[in-house]
Motif scaffolding. Structure first.
Motif, PDB file in Angstrom:
ATOM      1  N   LEU A  46     -54.317  36.320  66.951  1.00  0.00           N
ATOM      2  CA  LEU A  46     -53.211  35.395  66.698  1.00  0.00           C
ATOM      3  C   LEU A  46     -52.744  34.874  68.044  1.00  0.00           C
ATOM      4  O   LEU A  46     -52.554  35.658  68.971  1.00  0.00           O
ATOM      5  N   VAL A  47     -52.620  33.557  68.159  1.00  0.00           N
ATOM      6  CA  VAL A  47     -52.194  32.963  69.429  1.00  0.00           C
ATOM      7  C   VAL A  47     -50.914  32.184  69.164  1.00  0.00           C
ATOM      8  O   VAL A  47     -50.898  31.282  68.344  1.00  0.00           O
ATOM      9  N   LEU A  48     -49.839  32.545  69.855  1.00  0.00           N
ATOM     10  CA  LEU A  48     -48.562  31.860  69.687  1.00  0.00           C
ATOM     11  C   LEU A  48     -48.200  31.152  70.972  1.00  0.00           C
ATOM     12  O   LEU A  48     -48.493  31.641  72.055  1.00  0.00           O
ATOM     13  N   THR A  49     -47.536  30.005  70.876  1.00  0.00           N
ATOM     14  CA  THR A  49     -46.992  29.382  72.083  1.00  0.00           C
ATOM     15  C   THR A  49     -45.589  29.929  72.313  1.00  0.00           C
ATOM     16  O   THR A  49     -45.001  30.584  71.463  1.00  0.00           O
ATOM     17  N   LEU A  50     -45.050  29.632  73.506  1.00  0.00           N
ATOM     18  CA  LEU A  50     -43.708  30.131  73.841  1.00  0.00           C
ATOM     19  C   LEU A  50     -42.661  29.529  72.909  1.00  0.00           C
ATOM     20  O   LEU A  50     -41.725  30.208  72.482  1.00  0.00           O
ATOM     21  N   ASN A  51     -42.839  28.244  72.574  1.00  0.00           N
ATOM     22  CA  ASN A  51     -41.886  27.622  71.641  1.00  0.00           C
ATOM     23  C   ASN A  51     -41.966  28.265  70.262  1.00  0.00           C
ATOM     24  O   ASN A  51     -40.964  28.434  69.575  1.00  0.00           O
ATOM     25  N   THR A  52     -43.180  28.618  69.857  1.00  0.00           N
ATOM     26  CA  THR A  52     -43.343  29.262  68.551  1.00  0.00           C
ATOM     27  C   THR A  52     -42.652  30.613  68.541  1.00  0.00           C
ATOM     28  O   THR A  52     -42.032  30.994  67.543  1.00  0.00           O
ATOM     29  N   VAL A  53     -42.764  31.351  69.647  1.00  0.00           N
ATOM     30  CA  VAL A  53     -42.119  32.660  69.710  1.00  0.00           C
ATOM     31  C   VAL A  53     -40.616  32.505  69.567  1.00  0.00           C
ATOM     32  O   VAL A  53     -39.967  33.255  68.832  1.00  0.00           O
ATOM     33  N   ARG A  69     -40.244  34.093  80.157  1.00  0.00           N
ATOM     34  CA  ARG A  69     -39.392  33.857  79.003  1.00  0.00           C
ATOM     35  C   ARG A  69     -38.540  35.081  78.742  1.00  0.00           C
ATOM     36  O   ARG A  69     -39.044  36.199  78.717  1.00  0.00           O
ATOM     37  N   ARG A  70     -37.226  34.862  78.551  1.00  0.00           N
ATOM     38  CA  ARG A  70     -36.337  35.951  78.169  1.00  0.00           C
ATOM     39  C   ARG A  70     -35.900  35.721  76.733  1.00  0.00           C
ATOM     40  O   ARG A  70     -35.962  34.608  76.226  1.00  0.00           O
TER      41      ARG A  70
END
Lengths: 297, 159
Positions: A262-269, A53-54
Motif C-alpha cells: 500500500l502506498v500513501l502520499t503525505l496528503n492522503t495520510v 510531517r508531524r
C-alpha cells in the motif's frame, strides 16, 4: 501471550517493533520515550533525519506517534528522504483480526443478490388433477403429478426468488476495520509513504521496474487524495494490471488485503487521519450525517 | 409649509420583494453539533455531578496551552477515558442474577492491571475475585458489582 503483548504495543516504541521500526526510533535522537506530544520544539541536529510531517491532530498523552520513511517515485534511489509521524490511534491500533474478517466478509456479501429461483409444486405447469383413483389401481396413492417426489415436479425447499444479503455493520466497526488494516500493513512493512505521485515518465515499465527494484511485492495499491492525479501516473497505471490507483475515499479493507503493498502520499495520510479520528470524538448520529450539523463538515 | 392642493396623495410605490437571510440565525442556533466538546475548566473538583478529569488535566491553570500536560501515571497499563470523558467501568447483568463489572479501554499490560485489581478487591470480598482477561479487546471482567469502588480506585491512580 508474548506475541499479543508485542502487537498491542506497550508504553513506548521500544516494545513490539520489527527491527526496521526499532532502527527508525533510534535515528531521530531516541527521545520518543518522553511523554511530550508530537510537536517538538527546536531544530533537529544536522546529523538527524528530517521530520517531514508531524501529526496535526492531538496525540494522546500516553502514546507517541509511529514513524515511517518518506520516499519518492521520481528516482530509483529516492528512498529515505525523511520521516513522517503517523498518528498512533490510526496506525498503531491493537490488531483486531476478527474485525478485519468481519469487515472483509461484509464487503464481499452486502452487495450480493442471488437471483436463483425454482418453481414449487404450485408453479410447475400442470398437476391439478389426481392422476389415478385413490384405491383399487394397485399403485401408490398420489394427488398430483407435480409433487416434489415426482420426476419433473416442483422443488420443495429450493431458493425462492431474488434474495438480498444486504446488511450494514455499524459505522464505527467499519472505521475500526480501516484503522486495523492500515496498522497491519504498516507493522508488516507493507506500507510506504511517498511525498507525491509524480513520475519522470509515463512508461508503465518504469513503474514496474521501480517496484521490482525496491521489492515492493507483486501488487501495489497507490492512494492519492483527490480524483485529479498527475497525468504520468494515471497513464502508467492504466496499462498495468497489478498496480492500481485509487482516490482516498475509495480505500477499503478488501483492496488493502488483496494488494501486497500500500502506498500513501503525505496528503492522503493527513486526510485519512482526519476522517478516521473524527469518529473517536463524535456524538451518536441524531440524523444522518449527510444532513447539516453545526460543526460538520 | 402647505401642500399645494393640486397634489393628491399618491399610493406608495410597490417596494418589490426583499429577501432577507438575517432570520436564518434562529434556525442555525438550533442545529446540534456533531463532535463532543472538551469539558470546561471548573473551579473545584469533583464537580457537583461527581465528575473528575484525569490527573494530567486537573492542575493546569487556565492560560496554559495543551502542550504541557502532566505525564500519565507510571504504570505498565493505561485506561483511556470514554468519548464522554468518563471512566470506562460498566456493570452488566445477565440471566437475572449474574452480576459482572467490566473495565474497558485498557491499553498496555492487562495482566498487571488484573493483579492490581485482585489485590484491591480481595480485602473487600474476603476471597479472590473471579476475573476474566480479554487481551484482544483490552477488557477485564470481574464477577460482582464493584463499579463505584473501581471508579474511585482508578481516579486515585490518575486515569
Amino acid at each position: 501471550m508474548l506475541l499479543i503483548r508485542a502487537a498491542l504495543g506497550g508504553r513506548g516504541p521500544g516494545l513490539g517493533l520489527t527491527p526496521a521500526r526499532r532502527a527508525l526510533s533510534t535515528l531521530t535522537g531516541g527521545d520518543l520515550g518522553s511523554q511530550e506530544q508530537a510537536l517538538t520544539t527546536g531544530l533537529p541536529s544536522p546529523g538527524a533525519v528530517p521530520l517531514l510531517r508531524r501529526c496535526e491532530l492531538p496525540v494522546p498523552v500516553h502514546r507517541t506517534p509511529v514513524q515511517a520513511w518518506v520516499e519518492s517515485l521520481r528516482g530509483y534511489e529516492d528512498t529515505r528522504l525523511g520521516l513522517a509521524d503517523l498518528h498512533p490511534d490510526v496506525f498503531e491500533v491493537p490488531p483486531r483480526l476478527d474485525i478485519l474478517h468481519e469487515v472483509a466478509i461484509w464487503q464481499k456479501n452486502f452487495k450480493r443478490i442471488s437471483y436463483a429461483k425454482t418453481k414449487t409444486r404450485a408453479e410447475v405447469r400442470g398437476g391439478g388433477r389426481k392422476p389415478w383413483k385413490q384405491k383399487g389401481s394397485g399403485r401408490a396413492r398420489h394427488g398430483s403429478i407435480r409433487s416434489p417426489i415426482w420426476r419433473g415436479g416442483g422443488i420443495a425447499h429450493g431458493p425462492r426468488g431474488p434474495t438480498s444479503y444486504y446488511y450494514m455493520l455499524p459505522m464505527k466497526v467499519r472505521v475500526l476495520g480501516l484503522k486495523v488494516a492500515l496498522t497491519v500493513k504498516l507493522m508488516q512493512d507493507d506500507l510506504h509513504v511517498v511525498d507525491s505521485l509524480e513520475l519522470p515518465t509515463s512508461d508503465p515499465r518504469y513503474l514496474s521496474d521501480l517496484f521490482r527494484h525496491r521489492c515492493w511485492g507483486d501488487s501495489v495499491l497507490l492512494v492519492d487524495v483527490d480524483e485529479e492525479m498527475p497525468q504520468n501516473i494515471v497513464s502508467a497505471v492504466s496499462n498495468l494490471k497489478t498496480i492500481n490507483l485509487v482516490p482516498a475515499v475509495g480505500l477499503n479493507v478488501h483492496s488493502m488485503l488483496k494488494h501486497q503493498t500500500l502506498v500513501l502520499t503525505l496528503n492522503t495520510v493527513a486526510f485519512l487521519e482526519k476522517k478516521l479520528l473524527w469518529h473517536d470524538n463524535r456524538y451518536t448520529a441524531l440524523y444522518p450525517f449527510h444532513l447539516p450539523y453545526s460543526d460538520f463538515p | 409649509m402647505t401642500r399645494p392642493q393640486s397634489q393628491t396623495p399618491e399610493p406608495p410605490a410597490y417596494p418589490g420583494i426583499v429577501e432577507s437571510t438575517e432570520e436564518y440565525r434562529f434556525v442555525e442556533r438550533l442545529i446540534p453539533p456533531a463532535s463532543i466538546p472538551e469539558p470546561p475548566r471548573h473551579q473545584s473538583y469533583p464537580t457537583p455531578s461527581g465528575w473528575q478529569p484525569p490527573k494530567g488535566k486537573e492542575q493546569k491553570p487556565a492560560g496554559l496551552s495543551k502542550d504541557h500536560t502532566d505525564p500519565p501515571p507510571n504504570l505498565p497499563y493505561f485506561i483511556r477515558r470514554s468519548r464522554m470523558h468518563n471512566i470506562p467501568v460498566y456493570t452488566e447483568l445477565t440471566h437475572g442474577n449474574r452480576q459482572m463489572t467490566l473495565i474497558r479501554k485498557v491499553e498496555g499490560d492487562i495482566w498487571a492491571l488484573q493483579k492490581d485489581v485482585e489485590e484491591f478487591l480481595t480485602p473487600l470480598i474476603g476471597k479472590m475475585p473471579v476475573t476474566q482477561v480479554n487481551e484482544v479487546t483490552g477488557t477485564l471482567r470481574i464477577k460482582g458489582y464493584f463499579d463505584q469502588q473501581l471508579k474511585a480506585w482508578l481516579l486515585e491512580k490518575g486515569f
